[in-house]
Structures are given as C-alpha cells and as structure tokens.
Design a protein around this motif. Sequence first.
Motif, mmCIF file in Angstrom:
data_model
loop_
_atom_site.group_PDB
_atom_site.id
_atom_site.type_symbol
_atom_site.label_atom_id
_atom_site.label_comp_id
_atom_site.label_asym_id
_atom_site.label_seq_id
_atom_site.Cartn_x
_atom_site.Cartn_y
_atom_site.Cartn_z
ATOM 1 N N LEU A 1 -91.124 16.793 27.970
ATOM 2 C CA LEU A 1 -92.266 16.198 27.284
ATOM 3 C C LEU A 1 -92.010 14.702 27.113
ATOM 4 C CD1 LEU A 1 -94.904 16.432 25.644
ATOM 5 C CD2 LEU A 1 -93.495 17.002 23.665
ATOM 6 N N VAL A 2 -92.945 13.891 27.614
ATOM 7 C CA VAL A 2 -92.856 12.447 27.501
ATOM 8 C C VAL A 2 -94.164 11.939 26.901
ATOM 9 C CG1 VAL A 2 -92.604 10.272 28.785
ATOM 10 C CG2 VAL A 2 -91.335 12.307 29.501
ATOM 11 N N VAL A 3 -94.071 10.996 25.976
ATOM 12 C CA VAL A 3 -95.260 10.396 25.370
ATOM 13 C C VAL A 3 -95.118 8.876 25.425
ATOM 14 C CG1 VAL A 3 -96.677 10.178 23.278
ATOM 15 C CG2 VAL A 3 -95.566 12.369 23.816
ATOM 16 N N HIS A 4 -96.157 8.222 25.952
ATOM 17 C CA HIS A 4 -96.233 6.764 25.974
ATOM 18 C C HIS A 4 -97.400 6.335 25.088
ATOM 19 C CE1 HIS A 4 -93.406 6.690 29.234
ATOM 20 N NE2 HIS A 4 -94.243 7.225 30.105
ATOM 21 N N GLU A 5 -97.221 5.245 24.381
ATOM 22 C CA GLU A 5 -98.270 4.696 23.520
ATOM 23 C C GLU A 5 -98.819 3.422 24.158
ATOM 24 O OE1 GLU A 5 -98.201 4.211 18.904
ATOM 25 O OE2 GLU A 5 -97.318 2.416 19.830
ATOM 26 N N PHE A 6 -100.132 3.358 24.277
ATOM 27 C CA PHE A 6 -100.831 2.190 24.800
ATOM 28 C C PHE A 6 -101.778 1.657 23.731
ATOM 29 C CE2 PHE A 6 -99.424 4.029 28.724
ATOM 30 C CZ PHE A 6 -99.442 3.026 29.683
ATOM 31 N N GLU A 7 -102.190 0.427 23.911
ATOM 32 C CA GLU A 7 -103.115 -0.220 22.972
ATOM 33 C C GLU A 7 -104.457 0.501 22.919
ATOM 34 O OE1 GLU A 7 -105.509 -4.266 23.412
ATOM 35 O OE2 GLU A 7 -103.366 -4.587 23.083
ATOM 36 N N SER A 8 -104.910 1.021 24.058
ATOM 37 C CA SER A 8 -106.220 1.672 24.137
ATOM 38 C C SER A 8 -106.288 2.556 25.375
ATOM 39 C CB SER A 8 -107.331 0.613 24.229
ATOM 40 O OG SER A 8 -107.204 -0.106 25.441
ATOM 41 N N ARG A 9 -107.318 3.364 25.455
ATOM 42 C CA ARG A 9 -107.539 4.187 26.640
ATOM 43 C C ARG A 9 -107.816 3.291 27.846
ATOM 44 N NH1 ARG A 9 -110.774 9.768 26.891
ATOM 45 N NH2 ARG A 9 -109.508 9.983 25.026
ATOM 46 N N ALA B 1 -106.514 0.400 28.385
ATOM 47 C CA ALA B 1 -105.213 -0.095 28.838
ATOM 48 C C ALA B 1 -104.497 0.963 29.680
ATOM 49 C CB ALA B 1 -104.358 -0.514 27.654
ATOM 50 N N VAL B 2 -104.636 2.227 29.291
ATOM 51 C CA VAL B 2 -104.041 3.322 30.079
ATOM 52 C C VAL B 2 -104.657 3.348 31.469
ATOM 53 C CG1 VAL B 2 -103.799 5.819 30.306
ATOM 54 C CG2 VAL B 2 -103.532 4.752 28.065
ATOM 55 N N GLU B 3 -105.986 3.301 31.520
ATOM 56 C CA GLU B 3 -106.674 3.380 32.812
ATOM 57 C C GLU B 3 -106.349 2.178 33.690
ATOM 58 O OE1 GLU B 3 -110.748 4.934 32.839
ATOM 59 O OE2 GLU B 3 -110.446 5.384 30.717
ATOM 60 N N GLU B 4 -106.236 0.999 33.100
ATOM 61 C CA GLU B 4 -105.865 -0.187 33.863
ATOM 62 C C GLU B 4 -104.465 -0.028 34.450
ATOM 63 O OE1 GLU B 4 -106.459 -3.515 31.242
ATOM 64 O OE2 GLU B 4 -108.641 -3.298 31.330
ATOM 65 N N PHE B 5 -103.541 0.486 33.655
ATOM 66 C CA PHE B 5 -102.189 0.739 34.144
ATOM 67 C C PHE B 5 -102.219 1.781 35.256
ATOM 68 C CE2 PHE B 5 -98.468 3.487 34.072
ATOM 69 C CZ PHE B 5 -97.460 2.582 34.361
ATOM 70 N N TRP B 6 -102.862 2.901 35.003
ATOM 71 C CA TRP B 6 -102.895 4.034 35.936
ATOM 72 C C TRP B 6 -103.483 3.637 37.290
ATOM 73 C CZ3 TRP B 6 -100.578 8.611 35.578
ATOM 74 C CH2 TRP B 6 -100.951 9.623 36.469
ATOM 75 N N ASN B 7 -104.482 2.788 37.262
ATOM 76 C CA ASN B 7 -105.174 2.385 38.487
ATOM 77 C C ASN B 7 -104.667 1.071 39.073
ATOM 78 O OD1 ASN B 7 -106.972 4.645 38.507
ATOM 79 N ND2 ASN B 7 -108.069 3.681 36.830
ATOM 80 N N SER B 8 -103.684 0.461 38.464
ATOM 81 C CA SER B 8 -103.200 -0.840 38.928
ATOM 82 C C SER B 8 -102.540 -0.731 40.301
ATOM 83 C CB SER B 8 -102.203 -1.434 37.928
ATOM 84 O OG SER B 8 -100.987 -0.715 37.954
ATOM 85 N N PRO B 9 -102.705 -1.758 41.128
ATOM 86 C CA PRO B 9 -102.053 -1.758 42.439
ATOM 87 C C PRO B 9 -100.523 -1.619 42.333
ATOM 88 C CG PRO B 9 -103.707 -3.490 42.331
ATOM 89 C CD PRO B 9 -103.579 -2.922 40.938
ATOM 90 N N ALA B 10 -99.931 -2.160 41.296
ATOM 91 C CA ALA B 10 -98.473 -2.087 41.143
ATOM 92 C C ALA B 10 -97.990 -0.666 40.891
ATOM 93 C CB ALA B 10 -98.020 -3.000 40.005
ATOM 94 N N TYR B 11 -98.838 0.175 40.260
ATOM 95 C CA TYR B 11 -98.404 1.531 39.920
ATOM 96 C C TYR B 11 -98.623 2.529 41.063
ATOM 97 C CZ TYR B 11 -97.662 5.854 37.345
ATOM 98 O OH TYR B 11 -97.188 7.072 36.939
ATOM 99 N N GLN B 12 -99.519 2.242 41.977
ATOM 100 C CA GLN B 12 -99.860 3.216 43.016
ATOM 101 C C GLN B 12 -98.655 3.699 43.825
ATOM 102 O OE1 GLN B 12 -102.904 4.539 42.525
ATOM 103 N NE2 GLN B 12 -102.745 2.993 40.920
ATOM 104 N N PRO B 13 -97.781 2.812 44.319
ATOM 105 C CA PRO B 13 -96.624 3.327 45.069
ATOM 106 C C PRO B 13 -95.659 4.135 44.203
ATOM 107 C CG PRO B 13 -96.546 0.919 44.922
ATOM 108 C CD PRO B 13 -97.841 1.362 44.312
ATOM 109 N N LEU B 14 -95.649 3.856 42.906
ATOM 110 C CA LEU B 14 -94.767 4.617 42.016
ATOM 111 C C LEU B 14 -95.294 6.030 41.794
ATOM 112 C CD1 LEU B 14 -93.606 1.973 39.420
ATOM 113 C CD2 LEU B 14 -92.545 2.706 41.551
#
Length: 94
Positions: A54-62, A64-77
Amino acid sequence: MTAYVVIDSDIADDEGFQQYVDQVFPLLEKAGARNVLDEAAPLVLEGDWSWRRLVVHEFESRQAVEEFWNSPAYQPLKELRRRYSTVRVVVGGA
C-alpha cells in the motif's frame, strides 16, 4: 483541496522496480507531491481486501495528480513500472 493517490502494488521484481522508484521520486517532488505511506503489510480491519503493498501520495489537488499522471516525463516511467509490477491506482480528494 488535497488529493491522495492510493496505490496497491504487486511487485514482481524488487531490483527492477527500484529503477522506477529511483526515477519517480524526483518527479513527485517536482510536482509538489509527497509520499505519505509505503506499507508492505497493511492491516485490513474489515472485508476481503488483499493488499500486496500500500502506497499513498499526497498532491495539492486532483488537477495536480492528473497533470503528473499525464506529463511527458512520467510516461516512460509508467512503462518501466509495468515491466516490474502490477498496480491498481485510485485518487480521492478534490
């Protein structure tokens, strides 16, 4: 409003998955997120929930989560993570 990313992960290859961890944490920090919990043996109080990790991350807002999730930098990860694990990811909060 704060949003939480809740991740149930089943890691097939710890050494391989560590490559993902080493690369994702700097991106999380850059996104203003923080790791709240990383628990290998969560306690289930009710129901048939069978967590692996179980892992939990805290973001400023939903948003911010979507921006991170869809960011070009995160896609290869995402692909790297999928190579070494299976995850279920949900977001709660605004």
